[in-house]
Enzyme design. Structure first.
Site, PDB file in Angstrom:
ATOM      1  CG  ASP A   1       6.766   8.957 -11.518  1.00 29.37           C
ATOM      2  OD1 ASP A   1       5.779   9.708 -11.441  1.00 29.37           O
ATOM      3  OD2 ASP A   1       7.873   9.232 -11.010  1.00 29.37           O
TER       4      ASP A   1
ATOM      5  N   GLY B   1       0.811   5.016 -12.824  1.00 29.69           N
ATOM      6  CA  GLY B   1      -0.213   5.164 -11.808  1.00 29.69           C
ATOM      7  C   GLY B   1       0.059   6.298 -10.852  1.00 29.69           C
ATOM      8  CG  ASP B   2      -2.188   9.237  -7.700  1.00 25.66           C
ATOM      9  OD1 ASP B   2      -1.223   9.384  -6.926  1.00 25.66           O
ATOM     10  OD2 ASP B   2      -3.237   9.919  -7.613  1.00 25.66           O
ATOM     11  CG  PHE B   3       3.045   7.865  -5.226  1.00 23.70           C
ATOM     12  CD1 PHE B   3       2.498   8.829  -4.399  1.00 23.70           C
ATOM     13  CD2 PHE B   3       4.183   8.193  -5.952  1.00 23.70           C
ATOM     14  CE1 PHE B   3       3.050  10.092  -4.294  1.00 23.70           C
ATOM     15  CE2 PHE B   3       4.763   9.455  -5.854  1.00 23.70           C
ATOM     16  CZ  PHE B   3       4.191  10.405  -5.016  1.00 23.70           C
TER      17      PHE B   3
ATOM     18  CG  HIS C   1      11.653  15.830   0.484  1.00 23.07           C
ATOM     19  ND1 HIS C   1      12.805  16.551   0.248  1.00 23.07           N
ATOM     20  CD2 HIS C   1      11.200  15.463  -0.746  1.00 23.07           C
ATOM     21  CE1 HIS C   1      13.038  16.617  -1.049  1.00 23.07           C
ATOM     22  NE2 HIS C   1      12.078  15.966  -1.668  1.00 23.07           N
TER      23      HIS C   1
END
Length: 360
Positions: free
Chosen positions: A226, A251-253, A270
């Site tokens: 995350d 990090g950035d997914f 969602h």
């Protein structure tokens, strides 16, 4: 009594002309009007629930029933106003009023206490926070413009607002943890996981789900992935049983995800539109070890007219975010676009399902 009263009204107004058929039609319309008006007033119950949670009423009912005056003194609130809030909550079984005018927590209301195991207080405050509440009142904008209402109200997208508002971010992450804690062990048990390998909890927040996965699977290792400010509040270090079997990854997914045998995405897809979900799922596919799987843990919207929490959450997504709750067919389409294949959908004892995908 209602039929007699309605006939009297019809007789006075001439509405009874045409015989019983007309009267029956009018009766049905009156019942419809009464039903719809009652439904329109339904928003006041979560408003009352939020007010009670906000001032901590439930924490002062642990020792037994108390009068509104006693509770008002304990919470620093107005006794008359507090009584009115509690009276409405009693109609839905959160509290109960006795013959002495005292209120007590019911079994259904126990999780409103901040010290209760699986306390729902923070989740209630999150779900009724202004970031959810105000856009819900602007759903007409979503229908006419085809876009979320959030940006028009707050001046920026949902998660950008988080980055600039520490209060909102704290409410969201603590509230999500409170919403997730009662379901994490049940979901972890429903997941078909390998005996050994690495599980990556993508966008896993404070790590509640990964904690339960590692507890149930003593030979697995885990990665909590995350953003840095989210990982700062992680809970994995609180359990010696899983020591040395987990790592943190920042990090950035939407850029990349760590490699692993299983990627978990709980309540992630969602939040986002289809294109963004495909990007995320493509990163997961590329990072999967041979034979690996992606487990999307989300509500699957069922067919038919029966109530299901996903149908309400879907409108929250429409108002505040760019995502939506999806059907099984929707997930199959997303996976196909990302080079994955829907392999099965496993139910859990919660509102969420395990939607499993493998690489094509």
């Amino acid at each position: 009594m209602r039929e007699d009263e309605d006939r009297t009204i019809d007789d006075r107004t001439g509405g009874g002309a045409g015989g019983d058929a007309g009267t029956g039609r009018d009766d049905g319309l009156r019942r419809s009007a009464a039903f719809l008006i009652d439904e329109a007033l339904g928003f006041l119950f979560p408003a009352a629930l939020r007010a009670a949670a906000d001032v901590g009423v439930a924490d002062h009912l642990v020792g037994g029933p108390r009068t509104p005056a006693e509770l008002a003194a304990a919470t620093g609130t107005d006794a008359r106003g507090l009584h009115r809030v509690l009276r409405l909550l009693a109609t839905r079984g959160v509290v109960a009023e006795d013959e002495q005018g005292r209120f007590a927590l019911t079994d259904a209301g126990q999780a409103l206490r901040s010290d209760a195991p699986y306390s729902a207080r923070a989740a209630v405050l999150m779900l009724t926070d202004r970031t959810m509440w105000r856009p819900a009142g602007e759903l007409t904008h979503c229908l006419t413009e085809g876009t979320t209402a959030f940006e028009g109200i707050f001046g920026m997208p949902f998660f950008d607002h988080f980055a600039q508002d520490e209060r909102t971010a704290a409410v969201f992450h603590v509230g999500m943890a409170a919403m997730s804690d009662p379901e994490n062990a049940l979901i972890a048990a429903a997941c078909d996981l390998p005996r050994t390998g690495t599980v990556v909890d993508v966008g896993g927040g404070h790590g509640g789900l990964l904690l339960e996965v590692l507890r149930l699977n003593p030979d697995l290792e885990g990665v909590l992935y995350d953003q840095a400010h989210v990982l700062a509040g992680h809970r994995l270090g609180s359990d010696k049983e899983i020591a040395d079997r987990w790592t943190l990854a920042e990090g950035d997914f939407f850029t990349a995800v760590p490699p692993g045998d299983v990627h978990l995405l709980k309540r992630i897809t969602h939040d986002w539109d289809d294109d963004r979900c495909v990007t995320l799922l493509e990163h997961c596919r590329r990072a999967l070890n041979p034979g690996g799987r992606v487990l999307v843990l989300d509500a699957v919207v069922p067919r038919g007219n029966d109530p299901h929490q996903s149908k309400a959450l879907d409108l929250m997504m429409m108002g505040s975010l760019t995502g939506r709750e999806r059907t099984e067919a929707d997930f199959a389409e997303l996976f196909a676009r990302a080079g994955l294949r829907l392999s099965r959908v496993l139910p859990t004892p919660t509102v969420l399902s395990v939607v499993e995908a493998v690489a094509n």
